[in-house]
Write an enzyme that holds these catalytic residues in place. Structure first.
Site, mmCIF file in Angstrom:
data_model
loop_
_atom_site.group_PDB
_atom_site.id
_atom_site.type_symbol
_atom_site.label_atom_id
_atom_site.label_comp_id
_atom_site.label_asym_id
_atom_site.label_seq_id
_atom_site.Cartn_x
_atom_site.Cartn_y
_atom_site.Cartn_z
ATOM 1 N N PHE A 63 0.814 -1.221 0.000
ATOM 2 C CA PHE A 63 0.000 0.000 0.000
ATOM 3 C C PHE A 63 0.852 1.278 0.000
ATOM 4 O O PHE A 63 0.339 2.380 0.079
ATOM 5 C CB PHE A 63 -0.977 -0.013 1.186
ATOM 6 C CG PHE A 63 -2.197 -0.898 0.967
ATOM 7 C CD1 PHE A 63 -2.397 -1.581 -0.223
ATOM 8 C CD2 PHE A 63 -3.153 -1.035 1.970
ATOM 9 C CE1 PHE A 63 -3.519 -2.388 -0.421
ATOM 10 C CE2 PHE A 63 -4.286 -1.840 1.777
ATOM 11 C CZ PHE A 63 -4.470 -2.513 0.590
ATOM 12 N N ARG A 64 2.184 1.124 -0.044
ATOM 13 C CA ARG A 64 3.131 2.205 -0.386
ATOM 14 C C ARG A 64 3.331 3.288 0.674
ATOM 15 O O ARG A 64 3.976 4.298 0.387
ATOM 16 C CB ARG A 64 2.708 2.881 -1.707
ATOM 17 C CG ARG A 64 2.542 1.952 -2.886
ATOM 18 C CD ARG A 64 3.782 1.170 -3.177
ATOM 19 N NE ARG A 64 3.730 0.437 -4.437
ATOM 20 C CZ ARG A 64 4.543 -0.571 -4.745
ATOM 21 N NH1 ARG A 64 5.449 -0.975 -3.877
ATOM 22 N NH2 ARG A 64 4.454 -1.174 -5.913
ATOM 23 N N ASN A 94 8.407 -3.509 2.102
ATOM 24 C CA ASN A 94 9.312 -2.722 1.250
ATOM 25 C C ASN A 94 8.758 -1.330 0.956
ATOM 26 O O ASN A 94 8.590 -0.915 -0.187
ATOM 27 C CB ASN A 94 9.660 -3.471 -0.039
ATOM 28 C CG ASN A 94 8.450 -3.931 -0.817
ATOM 29 O OD1 ASN A 94 7.391 -4.167 -0.239
ATOM 30 N ND2 ASN A 94 8.582 -4.066 -2.113
ATOM 31 N N HIS A 236 3.136 -16.033 -4.290
ATOM 32 C CA HIS A 236 2.914 -15.877 -5.744
ATOM 33 C C HIS A 236 3.673 -16.860 -6.645
ATOM 34 O O HIS A 236 4.531 -16.486 -7.424
ATOM 35 C CB HIS A 236 3.176 -14.436 -6.196
ATOM 36 C CG HIS A 236 4.425 -13.778 -5.685
ATOM 37 N ND1 HIS A 236 5.652 -14.382 -5.683
ATOM 38 C CD2 HIS A 236 4.623 -12.522 -5.194
ATOM 39 C CE1 HIS A 236 6.552 -13.552 -5.196
ATOM 40 N NE2 HIS A 236 5.956 -12.417 -4.894
ATOM 41 N N ASP A 310 -0.994 -9.591 -4.342
ATOM 42 C CA ASP A 310 0.277 -8.871 -4.500
ATOM 43 C C ASP A 310 -0.003 -7.473 -5.077
ATOM 44 O O ASP A 310 0.751 -6.971 -5.914
ATOM 45 C CB ASP A 310 1.251 -9.650 -5.391
ATOM 46 C CG ASP A 310 2.677 -9.102 -5.313
ATOM 47 O OD1 ASP A 310 2.962 -8.317 -4.395
ATOM 48 O OD2 ASP A 310 3.494 -9.463 -6.174
ATOM 49 N N GLY A 329 4.647 -4.726 -10.996
ATOM 50 C CA GLY A 329 3.547 -4.643 -10.032
ATOM 51 C C GLY A 329 2.361 -3.916 -10.617
ATOM 52 O O GLY A 329 2.498 -3.136 -11.565
#
Length: 446
Positions: A63-64, A94, A236, A310, A329
């Site tokens: 979700f950044r 990340n 994944h 993902d 992504g």
């Protein structure tokens, strides 16, 4: 007694069965499930013809926030999630700064407490040098440990084999891994940049991030998990070859090594690069139609345990750069359930199996407390879907901050009509409630 909502005449999809039932929500929880319930003071929703299922638990999203909020943030993406029937998410480490200390982990929890529309937990990122911090983790308060055993953003690549073994030996938490072999990818990339420079045709993406790169990495992780007794969950899967490493002859609760597949690897194949280009550039790459078929087989025979997204948004401008600069992504959390329901309409998968892989199994696998099932006493995380209300994905109805979707232009036959988060009607017929009632996940762990 809290606010009471009575859902009448729903076809409840739960624990391998579909039954017409009434469900009474009292405050945040499911108070009663029966064939006929009458509560005069309750708000009644007549769900005749509609299907009621537990809210989707997505165990892998990006979700950044913090640090990359030009792409997305917890508020925007959790809002899109509830519009798609996803009531709970587990977010990845990340971000910027990365979630590799307990302090940074707790900072994310406080951001979510003030802004999330869906229930939340965060994974702790393992690195080559944060073992001591990892040992201090409270396993009841965070979802899992995440290791990037392959290319990833920033310096989160864990490539020291001794460190990996030490991490596997020193935590009893679920270790979630991204498995792609860095050396294989680097060699392949050098070959193609030698021919094309930066503008490598997108169809070579699954050749660069190849079957071999995935298999080398996942087989190593599995061997190490067997050696150390670690609890391993491989994120994944993208190749048929990898699926043959997993078993289906014991119940999920007894499995030490589990796997998931993402919706894009079940939907797209390398034939779609021609039309979609870098919009479907993911790591691991979308591979062949044969791989997709093998992933479906493994999902349906229970070698693969979970379906996730993902969800990893980037701006359209970022995605439209040349191959070596376009990030991998894409945003998926609003469309994962309609996409899987489309596969139900196509006869690929039953509704009971969708609910098992997207609701029950993530709850079991991560030992999520009192969620993932339609059960009396559980939190009322519920989704109502109309299987016969077609709609098209357009710019206007996409809720991601990045404003695009790889499903744009797709018509889905099924629509999410209502989403309840802890008993609160968080989404109804196209409108997300601005009142938030999300909670931090808790876990049934010793």
């Amino acid at each position: 007694m809290g606010q009471q909502t009575l859902i009448k005449n729903a076809k409840v999809v739960n624990e391998g069965q579909i039954r017409e039932l009434d469900v009474l929500i009292d405050g945040e929880r499911i108070a009663r499930i029966d064939t006929s319930i009458s509560v005069p003071e309750a708000v009644v929703i007549d769900a005749s013809g509609a299907f009621l299922m537990p809210g989707v638990i997505d165990d892998q999203v990006h979700f950044r926030e913090p640090g990359l909020t030009h792409k997305a943030n917890i508020a925007t993406e959790s809002r899109a999630a509830v519009a798609g029937g996803v009531t709970t998410f587990m977010e990845q480490p990340n971000t910027n700064p990365q979630t590799t200390t307990i302090e940074k982990l707790e900072e994310k929890f406080s951001i979510a407490a003030g802004s999330s529309y869906a229930n939340y937990s965060f994974m702790f990122g393992g690195t080559n040098d944060n073992l001591e911090e990892l040992k201090r983790l409270d396993n009841k308060s965070t979802a899992a440990v995440k290791l990037f055993l392959g290319s990833s953003t920033g310096n989160m690549l864990v490539d020291n084999e001794q460190v990996i073994e030490t991490i596997f030996s020193n935590t009893d938490m679920v270790i979630c891994t991204h498995c792609e072999d860095e050396a294989t990818i680097r060699k392949n990339l050098e070959h193609y940049t030698g021919i094309y420079g930066d503008d490598i045709p997108i169809q070579y993406h699954p050749v660069i991030r190849s079957e071999e790169a995935c298999f080398v990495s996942s087989s190593k992780a599995i061997a190490l998990a067997k050696k150390t007794g670690a609890r391993l969950h491989i994120f994944h899967l993208s190749t048929g070859k990898e699926t043959h490493q997993f078993v289906n002859d014991i119940p999920l609760e007894e499995k030490k090594i589990t796997a998931e597949v993402c919706v894009h690897h079940l939907w797209f194949s390398d034939e779609d690069y021609k039309e979609k280009g870098t919009l479907i550039k993911w790591n691991p790459a979308v591979k062949t139609a044969g791989d997709r078929e093998e992933l479906w087989k493994a999902l349906l025979d229970d070698r693969i345990d979970v379906i996730a997204t993902d969800h990893a948004p980037h701006t359209l401008e970022e995605k439209q750069q040349v191959y070596t600069k376009a990030p991998s992504g894409g945003p998926l959390v609003q469309h994962v359930l309609p996409a899987m329901l489309e596969k139900f309409h196509q006869g690929r998968i039953g509704l009971e199996k969708i609910v098992e892989k997207m609701c029950h199994n993530p709850a079991k696998l991560f030992q999520v407390k009192e969620r993932g099932f339609v059960r009396e006493g559980y939190y009322a995380d519920l989704v109502l879907v109309d299987l016969n209300d077609g709609w098209q994905v357009t710019k206007e109805n996409i809720l991601y901050k990045c404003g695009w979707s790889p499903f744009e232009g797709t018509t889905f036959k099924s629509k999410v009509t209502h989403t309840f988060v802890n008993g609160h009607l968080a989404y109804k017929n196209g409108v997300v409630s601005e009142e938030r009632n999300a909670k931090r996940l808790t876990f049934n762990r010793d």
